[in-house]
Design an enzyme around this catalytic site. Structure first.
Site, PDB file in Angstrom:
ATOM      1  N   GLY A 109     -15.659  19.344  15.881  1.00 40.72           N
ATOM      2  CA  GLY A 109     -16.195  18.013  15.579  1.00 40.72           C
ATOM      3  C   GLY A 109     -16.269  17.164  16.840  1.00 40.72           C
ATOM      4  O   GLY A 109     -17.301  16.539  17.125  1.00 40.72           O
ATOM      5  N   ILE A 132      -5.187  23.722  15.414  1.00 40.59           N
ATOM      6  CA  ILE A 132      -4.283  24.703  14.787  1.00 40.59           C
ATOM      7  C   ILE A 132      -5.094  25.666  13.925  1.00 40.59           C
ATOM      8  O   ILE A 132      -4.574  26.678  13.486  1.00 40.59           O
ATOM      9  CB  ILE A 132      -3.194  24.029  13.910  1.00 40.59           C
ATOM     10  CG1 ILE A 132      -3.813  23.270  12.734  1.00 40.59           C
ATOM     11  CG2 ILE A 132      -2.293  23.134  14.742  1.00 40.59           C
ATOM     12  CD1 ILE A 132      -2.823  22.957  11.620  1.00 40.59           C
ATOM     13  N   ASP A 133      -6.372  25.339  13.668  1.00 40.09           N
ATOM     14  CA  ASP A 133      -7.181  26.199  12.790  1.00 40.09           C
ATOM     15  C   ASP A 133      -7.713  27.437  13.520  1.00 40.09           C
ATOM     16  O   ASP A 133      -8.120  28.394  12.877  1.00 40.09           O
ATOM     17  CB  ASP A 133      -8.380  25.414  12.235  1.00 40.09           C
ATOM     18  CG  ASP A 133      -7.959  24.124  11.533  1.00 40.09           C
ATOM     19  OD1 ASP A 133      -6.810  24.069  11.051  1.00 40.09           O
ATOM     20  OD2 ASP A 133      -8.766  23.184  11.476  1.00 40.09           O
ATOM     21  N   GLY A 176      -5.920  24.909   7.815  1.00 42.18           N
ATOM     22  CA  GLY A 176      -6.869  25.850   8.418  1.00 42.18           C
ATOM     23  C   GLY A 176      -8.322  25.546   8.124  1.00 42.18           C
ATOM     24  O   GLY A 176      -9.213  26.255   8.588  1.00 42.18           O
ATOM     25  N   ARG A 177      -8.548  24.551   7.236  1.00 50.23           N
ATOM     26  CA  ARG A 177      -9.918  24.197   6.822  1.00 50.23           C
ATOM     27  C   ARG A 177     -10.658  25.428   6.278  1.00 50.23           C
ATOM     28  O   ARG A 177     -10.108  26.155   5.484  1.00 50.23           O
ATOM     29  CB  ARG A 177     -10.702  23.572   7.976  1.00 50.23           C
ATOM     30  CG  ARG A 177     -10.297  22.158   8.276  1.00 50.23           C
ATOM     31  CD  ARG A 177     -11.369  21.440   9.045  1.00 50.23           C
ATOM     32  NE  ARG A 177     -11.771  22.202  10.227  1.00 50.23           N
ATOM     33  CZ  ARG A 177     -12.763  21.863  11.015  1.00 50.23           C
ATOM     34  NH1 ARG A 177     -13.462  20.790  10.776  1.00 50.23           N
ATOM     35  NH2 ARG A 177     -13.070  22.600  12.069  1.00 50.23           N
ATOM     36  N   HIS A 277       1.241  18.639   6.973  1.00 44.79           N
ATOM     37  CA  HIS A 277       1.221  18.256   8.389  1.00 44.79           C
ATOM     38  C   HIS A 277       2.408  18.756   9.193  1.00 44.79           C
ATOM     39  O   HIS A 277       2.407  18.624  10.422  1.00 44.79           O
ATOM     40  CB  HIS A 277       1.089  16.734   8.514  1.00 44.79           C
ATOM     41  CG  HIS A 277      -0.260  16.249   8.089  1.00 44.79           C
ATOM     42  ND1 HIS A 277      -0.570  15.992   6.778  1.00 44.79           N
ATOM     43  CD2 HIS A 277      -1.392  16.037   8.796  1.00 44.79           C
ATOM     44  CE1 HIS A 277      -1.840  15.621   6.698  1.00 44.79           C
ATOM     45  NE2 HIS A 277      -2.359  15.641   7.900  1.00 44.79           N
ATOM     46  N   ARG A 280       1.264  20.770  11.963  1.00 46.22           N
ATOM     47  CA  ARG A 280       0.612  20.171  13.134  1.00 46.22           C
ATOM     48  C   ARG A 280       1.611  19.501  14.071  1.00 46.22           C
ATOM     49  O   ARG A 280       1.271  19.141  15.196  1.00 46.22           O
ATOM     50  CB  ARG A 280      -0.404  19.111  12.668  1.00 46.22           C
ATOM     51  CG  ARG A 280      -1.685  19.668  12.135  1.00 46.22           C
ATOM     52  CD  ARG A 280      -2.901  18.984  12.713  1.00 46.22           C
ATOM     53  NE  ARG A 280      -2.881  17.553  12.666  1.00 46.22           N
ATOM     54  CZ  ARG A 280      -3.613  16.802  11.838  1.00 46.22           C
ATOM     55  NH1 ARG A 280      -4.411  17.390  10.966  1.00 46.22           N
ATOM     56  NH2 ARG A 280      -3.553  15.509  11.899  1.00 46.22           N
TER      57      ARG A 280
HETATM   58  O1  F6P Z   1      -8.267  20.621  11.716  1.00 48.53           O
HETATM   59  C1  F6P Z   1      -6.897  20.475  11.693  1.00 48.53           C
HETATM   60  C2  F6P Z   1      -6.396  20.123  10.321  1.00 48.53           C
HETATM   61  O2  F6P Z   1      -4.991  20.071  10.346  1.00 48.53           O
HETATM   62  C3  F6P Z   1      -6.881  21.046   9.203  1.00 48.53           C
HETATM   63  O3  F6P Z   1      -6.185  22.265   9.164  1.00 48.53           O
HETATM   64  C4  F6P Z   1      -6.701  20.171   7.994  1.00 48.53           C
HETATM   65  O4  F6P Z   1      -7.575  20.540   6.964  1.00 48.53           O
HETATM   66  C5  F6P Z   1      -7.040  18.802   8.503  1.00 48.53           C
HETATM   67  O5  F6P Z   1      -6.872  18.841   9.914  1.00 48.53           O
HETATM   68  C6  F6P Z   1      -6.196  17.721   7.907  1.00 48.53           C
HETATM   69  O6  F6P Z   1      -6.661  16.487   8.366  1.00 48.53           O
HETATM   70  P1  F6P Z   1      -5.894  15.118   8.101  1.00 48.53           P
HETATM   71  O7  F6P Z   1      -4.810  15.008   9.123  1.00 48.53           O
HETATM   72  O8  F6P Z   1      -6.934  14.084   8.262  1.00 48.53           O
HETATM   73  O9  F6P Z   1      -5.324  15.176   6.718  1.00 48.53           O
END
Ligand code: F6P
Length: 353
Positions: A109, A132-133, A176-177, A277, A280
């Site tokens: 993105g 992380i994806d 992981g989207r 999260h 992350r």
């Molecule tokens: O792209 C990284 C990611 O952690 C995805 O794995 C997840 O779907 C998305 O971001 C979550 O985003 P947010 O922090 O906006 O909930």
């Protein structure tokens, strides 16, 4: 040659961002005649009437190699391409700051935003892939992924002991989207019995049959499911829509959907844990610290060579680069023929089909 270089982190954060910022700044400062400015909160810092920036000198980037998150802050809803006025604001700020190039550290993105801004305004950009994806095209491994796999695999190990005590079917949902890399590697490293990926629609009957067979023998089952997975014929499970974001759909909750689908077919109780999260956050693994440092160093080399419009890549063990245009809005997905998928099947893991 004297250069003013802006650095921003865009999209969701991930472990290793600070290591990139540190490597970019240290490489350029040591080269001499370069000034590095950190742009706060991704593109948002350039969209404000008064740009939000800070000087990244040696002291500011020291001691952050192992620290998770990003010292610059990030935004996954800022859209510099929103309208002509916003683009003008960004271009005006870059001119006013005297930036020769902006290093954008982000996912597909952010690369697509950087590409769009470069095309519309002539601002020079260099990209560094993060997520992380692990789904960025032309990049076999993005930093942050190794840390997220380690966190999710550790969670699976912890879930296993309680699953075995209570003879339960335990579902663990990873992020992981739309790509299954995180679920696949975490599932393999965490010894999951069933791994469900966005790229392979699952059959509820097949997953239930695998769990029932295990009810007879091991009496518990661990299922690792990526948030973008879905049963055949089902729609994606969307957690929320974020208005104004370049990618408004946030996935999440398919683990709960799967629990409802499986429970009627099983004697064991089925429970779901959504990792969220936690995957992350935290300090990057040593692997990610080194990879992020290599990416940051190479981004600085691209800047010094004036190779603008390129994104750093990892091809096998080799650091390289490709045009940002080649990765903007493209996702790298797991293929059903991928070696890890074939291997998982061969060692008896159920892929749900
Ligand atoms: O792209 C990284 C990611 O952690 C995805 O794995 C997840 O779907 C998305 O971001 C979550 O985003 P947010 O922090 O906006 O909930």
């Amino acid at each position: 040659m004297s250069l003013r270089v802006g650095v921003l982190t865009g999209g969701g954060d991930c472990p290793g961002l600070n290591a990139v910022i540190r490597a970019v700044a240290k490489s350029l400062i040591r080269h001499g005649q370069c000034e590095v400015l950190g742009i706060q909160d991704g593109f948002e810092g350039l969209m404000a009437p008064v740009p939000r920036v800070e000087l990244l000198d040696w002291q500011r980037v020291s001691g952050i190699l192992h620290v998770g998150g990003t010292i610059l802050g990030t935004s996954n809803s800022a859209n510099p391409l929103r309208d002509a006025a916003t683009l003008d604001q960004v271009a005006g700020n870059v001119r006013m700051l005297g930036l020769d190039v902006v290093i954008a550290i982000g996912g597909d993105g952010t690369m697509s935003l950087a590409h769009g801004v470069a095309q519309a305004t002539g601002i020079q950009c260099v990209g560094v892939p993060k997520t992380i994806d692990n789904d960025i095209a032309h990049c076999e491994r993005s930093f942050g992924f190794d840390t997220a796999v380690a966190t999710a695999a550790e969670a699976l190990r912890r879930i296993e002991s309680t699953a075995s005590s209570h003879h339960r079917v335990m579902i663990v949902e990873t992020m992981g989207r739309h790509a299954g890399w995180l679920a696949l590697e975490a599932g393999l490293a965490g010894a999951a019995d069933v791994i469900l990926l966005p790229e392979i629609d699952y059959s509820v009957g097949a997953v239930a049959a695998h769990c029932r067979a295990r009810e007879q023998r091991q009496r518990y089952t661990i299922i690792c499911i990526g948030e973008g997975a879905k049963a055949r014929g089902d729609a994606l499970t969307v957690r929320e829509q974020v208005t104004g974001s370049p990618d408004p759909v946030r996935l999440g909750g398919v683990g709960h959907v799967l629990r409802m689908q499986l429970q009627p077919h099983l004697r064991s109780e089925v429970r779901t844990t959504v990792l969220g999260h936690v995957q992350r956050g935290g300090d990057p693994t040593p692997f990610d610290r080194v990879l992020a440092t290599r990416f940051g160093h190479h981004a600085a080399e691209l800047v010094l060579a004036q190779r603008f419009g390129e994104m750093v890549t990892l091809d096998g063990a080799r650091i390289g680069s490709v045009p940002i245009a080649a990765v903007a809005n493209v996702q790298r997905k797991v293929t059903p023929e991928h070696e890890l998928v074939v291997m998982a099947r061969d060692i008896g893991v159920c892929l749900g089909d």
